[in-house]
Structure formats: structure tokens, C-alpha cells
Design a protein around this motif. Structure first.
Motif, PDB file in Angstrom:
ATOM      1  N   PRO A  64      26.431 -60.297  48.198  1.00 33.46           N
ATOM      2  CA  PRO A  64      27.517 -60.937  48.022  1.00 33.46           C
ATOM      3  C   PRO A  64      28.744 -59.954  48.201  1.00 33.46           C
ATOM      4  CG  PRO A  64      26.179 -60.794  45.987  1.00 33.46           C
ATOM      5  CD  PRO A  64      25.664 -60.299  47.003  1.00 33.46           C
ATOM      6  N   GLU A  65      29.781 -60.500  48.670  1.00 35.48           N
ATOM      7  CA  GLU A  65      31.049 -60.060  49.174  1.00 35.48           C
ATOM      8  C   GLU A  65      31.662 -58.886  48.359  1.00 35.48           C
ATOM      9  OE1 GLU A  65      33.458 -60.849  51.923  1.00 35.48           O
ATOM     10  OE2 GLU A  65      32.347 -62.186  52.822  1.00 35.48           O
ATOM     11  N   ASP A  66      31.301 -59.028  46.834  1.00 35.84           N
ATOM     12  CA  ASP A  66      31.792 -58.155  46.066  1.00 35.84           C
ATOM     13  C   ASP A  66      30.991 -56.810  45.872  1.00 35.84           C
ATOM     14  OD1 ASP A  66      30.248 -59.597  44.833  1.00 35.84           O
ATOM     15  OD2 ASP A  66      31.151 -59.513  42.862  1.00 35.84           O
ATOM     16  N   LYS A  67      30.097 -56.916  46.305  1.00 38.36           N
ATOM     17  CA  LYS A  67      28.924 -55.960  46.111  1.00 38.36           C
ATOM     18  C   LYS A  67      28.858 -54.700  47.396  1.00 38.36           C
ATOM     19  CE  LYS A  67      24.074 -55.152  45.026  1.00 38.36           C
ATOM     20  NZ  LYS A  67      22.935 -55.600  44.993  1.00 38.36           N
ATOM     21  N   GLN A  68      28.680 -53.793  46.969  1.00 39.62           N
ATOM     22  CA  GLN A  68      28.853 -52.562  48.249  1.00 39.62           C
ATOM     23  C   GLN A  68      27.254 -52.493  48.392  1.00 39.62           C
ATOM     24  OE1 GLN A  68      30.170 -48.777  46.519  1.00 39.62           O
ATOM     25  NE2 GLN A  68      32.032 -49.274  47.418  1.00 39.62           N
ATOM     26  N   THR A  69      27.149 -52.075  49.832  1.00 39.57           N
ATOM     27  CA  THR A  69      25.625 -52.230  50.396  1.00 39.57           C
ATOM     28  C   THR A  69      25.550 -50.472  51.112  1.00 39.57           C
ATOM     29  OG1 THR A  69      26.263 -52.946  52.519  1.00 39.57           O
ATOM     30  CG2 THR A  69      25.561 -54.713  50.913  1.00 39.57           C
ATOM     31  N   VAL A  70      24.435 -50.131  50.654  1.00 35.97           N
ATOM     32  CA  VAL A  70      23.877 -48.915  51.042  1.00 35.97           C
ATOM     33  C   VAL A  70      22.692 -48.859  51.949  1.00 35.97           C
ATOM     34  CG1 VAL A  70      23.620 -46.386  50.441  1.00 35.97           C
ATOM     35  CG2 VAL A  70      25.166 -48.073  49.206  1.00 35.97           C
ATOM     36  N   GLU A  71      22.454 -48.270  53.153  1.00 37.90           N
ATOM     37  CA  GLU A  71      21.267 -47.935  53.859  1.00 37.90           C
ATOM     38  C   GLU A  71      20.566 -49.143  54.266  1.00 37.90           C
ATOM     39  OE1 GLU A  71      18.772 -45.387  51.233  1.00 37.90           O
ATOM     40  OE2 GLU A  71      20.135 -43.682  51.439  1.00 37.90           O
ATOM     41  N   GLY A  72      21.232 -50.250  54.553  1.00 33.60           N
ATOM     42  CA  GLY A  72      20.676 -51.390  55.267  1.00 33.60           C
ATOM     43  C   GLY A  72      20.222 -52.425  54.037  1.00 33.60           C
ATOM     44  N   ARG A  73      20.307 -52.203  52.866  1.00 35.78           N
ATOM     45  CA  ARG A  73      20.062 -53.259  51.946  1.00 35.78           C
ATOM     46  C   ARG A  73      21.250 -54.271  51.841  1.00 35.78           C
ATOM     47  NH1 ARG A  73      19.819 -48.404  48.526  1.00 35.78           N
ATOM     48  NH2 ARG A  73      17.310 -47.742  48.797  1.00 35.78           N
ATOM     49  N   GLY A  74      20.909 -55.387  51.717  1.00 36.97           N
ATOM     50  CA  GLY A  74      22.087 -56.603  51.579  1.00 36.97           C
ATOM     51  C   GLY A  74      22.303 -57.100  53.021  1.00 36.97           C
ATOM     52  N   TRP A  75      21.398 -56.561  54.109  1.00 36.29           N
ATOM     53  CA  TRP A  75      21.892 -57.243  55.514  1.00 36.29           C
ATOM     54  C   TRP A  75      20.477 -57.405  55.950  1.00 36.29           C
ATOM     55  CZ3 TRP A  75      26.395 -57.195  58.110  1.00 36.29           C
ATOM     56  CH2 TRP A  75      27.563 -56.492  57.244  1.00 36.29           C
ATOM     57  N   GLU A  76      20.327 -58.737  56.812  1.00 35.92           N
ATOM     58  CA  GLU A  76      19.086 -59.246  57.435  1.00 35.92           C
ATOM     59  C   GLU A  76      19.403 -59.308  58.964  1.00 35.92           C
ATOM     60  OE1 GLU A  76      17.798 -63.499  57.829  1.00 35.92           O
ATOM     61  OE2 GLU A  76      18.457 -63.362  55.832  1.00 35.92           O
ATOM     62  N   VAL A  77      18.033 -58.850  59.345  1.00 30.26           N
ATOM     63  CA  VAL A  77      18.249 -58.642  60.688  1.00 30.26           C
ATOM     64  C   VAL A  77      18.140 -59.975  61.524  1.00 30.26           C
ATOM     65  CG1 VAL A  77      16.899 -57.865  62.911  1.00 30.26           C
ATOM     66  CG2 VAL A  77      17.336 -56.344  60.796  1.00 30.26           C
ATOM     67  N   LEU A  78      18.851 -60.512  62.492  1.00 29.22           N
ATOM     68  CA  LEU A  78      18.834 -61.925  62.993  1.00 29.22           C
ATOM     69  C   LEU A  78      17.996 -61.704  64.255  1.00 29.22           C
ATOM     70  CD1 LEU A  78      22.545 -63.122  62.539  1.00 29.22           C
ATOM     71  CD2 LEU A  78      20.451 -63.955  61.485  1.00 29.22           C
ATOM     72  N   ASP A 138      18.184 -45.797  71.834  1.00 29.31           N
ATOM     73  CA  ASP A 138      17.064 -45.925  72.488  1.00 29.31           C
ATOM     74  C   ASP A 138      17.230 -47.321  73.364  1.00 29.31           C
ATOM     75  OD1 ASP A 138      17.515 -48.249  70.902  1.00 29.31           O
ATOM     76  OD2 ASP A 138      15.322 -47.815  69.805  1.00 29.31           O
ATOM     77  N   GLY A 139      18.461 -47.715  73.498  1.00 30.90           N
ATOM     78  CA  GLY A 139      18.525 -48.926  74.614  1.00 30.90           C
ATOM     79  C   GLY A 139      18.510 -50.110  73.919  1.00 30.90           C
ATOM     80  N   GLY A 140      18.343 -50.229  72.478  1.00 30.54           N
ATOM     81  CA  GLY A 140      18.173 -51.498  71.711  1.00 30.54           C
ATOM     82  C   GLY A 140      19.438 -51.916  71.071  1.00 30.54           C
ATOM     83  N   VAL A 141      19.496 -53.305  70.916  1.00 32.84           N
ATOM     84  CA  VAL A 141      20.618 -53.958  70.386  1.00 32.84           C
ATOM     85  C   VAL A 141      20.176 -54.735  69.093  1.00 32.84           C
ATOM     86  CG1 VAL A 141      22.471 -55.343  70.615  1.00 32.84           C
ATOM     87  CG2 VAL A 141      22.104 -53.662  72.289  1.00 32.84           C
ATOM     88  N   VAL A 142      20.927 -54.576  67.833  1.00 37.15           N
ATOM     89  CA  VAL A 142      20.339 -55.440  66.795  1.00 37.15           C
ATOM     90  C   VAL A 142      21.523 -56.097  66.194  1.00 37.15           C
ATOM     91  CG1 VAL A 142      19.249 -55.200  64.519  1.00 37.15           C
ATOM     92  CG2 VAL A 142      18.672 -53.788  66.138  1.00 37.15           C
ATOM     93  N   LEU A 143      21.452 -57.407  65.931  1.00 34.47           N
ATOM     94  CA  LEU A 143      22.512 -58.105  65.315  1.00 34.47           C
ATOM     95  C   LEU A 143      21.979 -58.451  63.775  1.00 34.47           C
ATOM     96  CD1 LEU A 143      25.114 -59.776  65.395  1.00 34.47           C
ATOM     97  CD2 LEU A 143      23.390 -61.733  66.147  1.00 34.47           C
ATOM     98  N   ARG A 144      22.831 -57.943  62.899  1.00 37.20           N
ATOM     99  CA  ARG A 144      22.382 -58.286  61.381  1.00 37.20           C
ATOM    100  C   ARG A 144      23.526 -59.238  60.524  1.00 37.20           C
ATOM    101  NH1 ARG A 144      18.910 -53.753  60.316  1.00 37.20           N
ATOM    102  NH2 ARG A 144      19.413 -52.027  61.793  1.00 37.20           N
ATOM    103  N   LYS A 145      23.151 -59.845  59.598  1.00 33.23           N
ATOM    104  CA  LYS A 145      24.262 -60.532  58.876  1.00 33.23           C
ATOM    105  C   LYS A 145      24.190 -60.290  57.411  1.00 33.23           C
ATOM    106  CE  LYS A 145      21.507 -64.724  57.255  1.00 33.23           C
ATOM    107  NZ  LYS A 145      21.479 -66.023  57.300  1.00 33.23           N
ATOM    108  N   ARG A 146      25.116 -60.117  56.960  1.00 30.37           N
ATOM    109  CA  ARG A 146      25.092 -59.813  55.441  1.00 30.37           C
ATOM    110  C   ARG A 146      24.616 -60.792  54.425  1.00 30.37           C
ATOM    111  NH1 ARG A 146      28.925 -55.839  52.154  1.00 30.37           N
ATOM    112  NH2 ARG A 146      28.699 -56.738  50.383  1.00 30.37           N
ATOM    113  N   THR A 147      23.941 -60.478  53.657  1.00 28.40           N
ATOM    114  CA  THR A 147      23.259 -61.425  52.684  1.00 28.40           C
ATOM    115  C   THR A 147      23.639 -61.046  51.361  1.00 28.40           C
ATOM    116  OG1 THR A 147      21.241 -60.122  52.528  1.00 28.40           O
ATOM    117  CG2 THR A 147      21.121 -61.933  54.208  1.00 28.40           C
TER     118      THR A 147
END
Length: 136
Positions: free
Chosen positions: A41-55, A30-39
Motif C-alpha cells: 500500500p502507498e502509506d506503508k514503507q518498504t525495506v529490502e525489496g519487500r512490497g515490490w514484485e519483479v515484472l 552485471d549487465g542486467g535490467v529489472v523492472l519491478r512494481k510496488r505491491t
């Protein structure tokens, strides 16, 4: 769609000067760009955007983002699209630092639409853009 996964200096104040956080830069159709950071813990798997915060989110292109390049030091990124624009994004800014007066991205116009590839020289001062017509 284009993605770039990288480590950046932590934006949260901490006692450790070498704290790094995992970030993901995504460019969409769609022409958009998104920057996310991982919130999460490193040892936990993330699925479907959980554990990531949009900056931050930015939409500089009116067409699909065809290619994205990130500088060697991961301080900025460039995108090209089917339109005649080149987008430049500051990867060090967070949502608190951006507003309508100081946007996350800047656009630059090119002479020809239909750009499909972009690369940044190792020094970060020069970029090359390739178009669908074969011209660089």
C-alpha cells in the motif's frame, strides 16, 4: 547502477481507468535490467525489496550498464555499457507477455565499445550516445 522511478498504467484489470502503479527500473553492474512494481500500500514503507514484485528481468549486456535513459512517456528505456551494445527495453510488457520468442529487450550494435552516457530526445525517435573517447 542506474534507477528510474515512475508511474505506469495499472496492469491489473480494474474498474478505474486512471489507476496507476509505481514502478522501478534498475540497471546493474552485471549487465542486467529489472523492472519491478510496488505491491505494498502507498502509506506503508518498504525495506529490502519487500512490497515490490519483479515484472521481468533481462540481461542484454556482457559488461556493466553505465547509463540508462527512459522515454518521456515511460514506454521504453535504453541502456549503454562498456561493451559495444545498446539495449532497448519495452516497459509495458509483463512477465506473462514475455517468452524466449518475444524477449523484453532488443540489442543494437555500435561501432565503438566504451559508451558511458545516453539521452533520448523528447519525441522518443532519436537518441544520443556519448563514449569514453569524448565522441557522441
Amino acid at each position: 547502477m542506474s534507477m528510474h522511478l515512475f508511474y505506469a498504467a495499472s496492469s491489473a484489470p480494474s474498474s478505474s481507468t486512471s489507476a496507476k502503479e509505481l514502478r522501478l527500473l534498475c540497471a546493474y553492474e552485471d549487465g542486467g535490467v529489472v523492472l519491478r512494481k510496488r505491491t505494498a500500500p502507498e502509506d506503508k514503507q518498504t525495506v529490502e525489496g519487500r512490497g515490490w514484485e519483479v515484472l521481468w528481468k533481462a540481461k542484454l549486456h556482457v559488461e556493466s550498464v553505465m547509463a540508462m535513459a527512459v522515454s518521456r512517456d515511460c514506454t521504453f528505456a535504453l541502456t549503454v555499457s562498456a561493451d559495444h551494445l545498446v539495449g532497448r527495453y519495452d516497459l509495458l510488457k509483463t512477465q506473462e507477455e514475455t517468452s524466449e520468442f518475444t524477449p523484453t529487450g532488443t540489442t543494437f550494435k555500435t561501432k565503438h565499445p566504451g559508451n558511458g552516457a545516453i539521452a533520448i530526445r523528447s519525441g522518443g525517435r532519436v537518441c544520443a550516445i556519448g563514449g569514453w573517447d569524448g565522441k557522441v
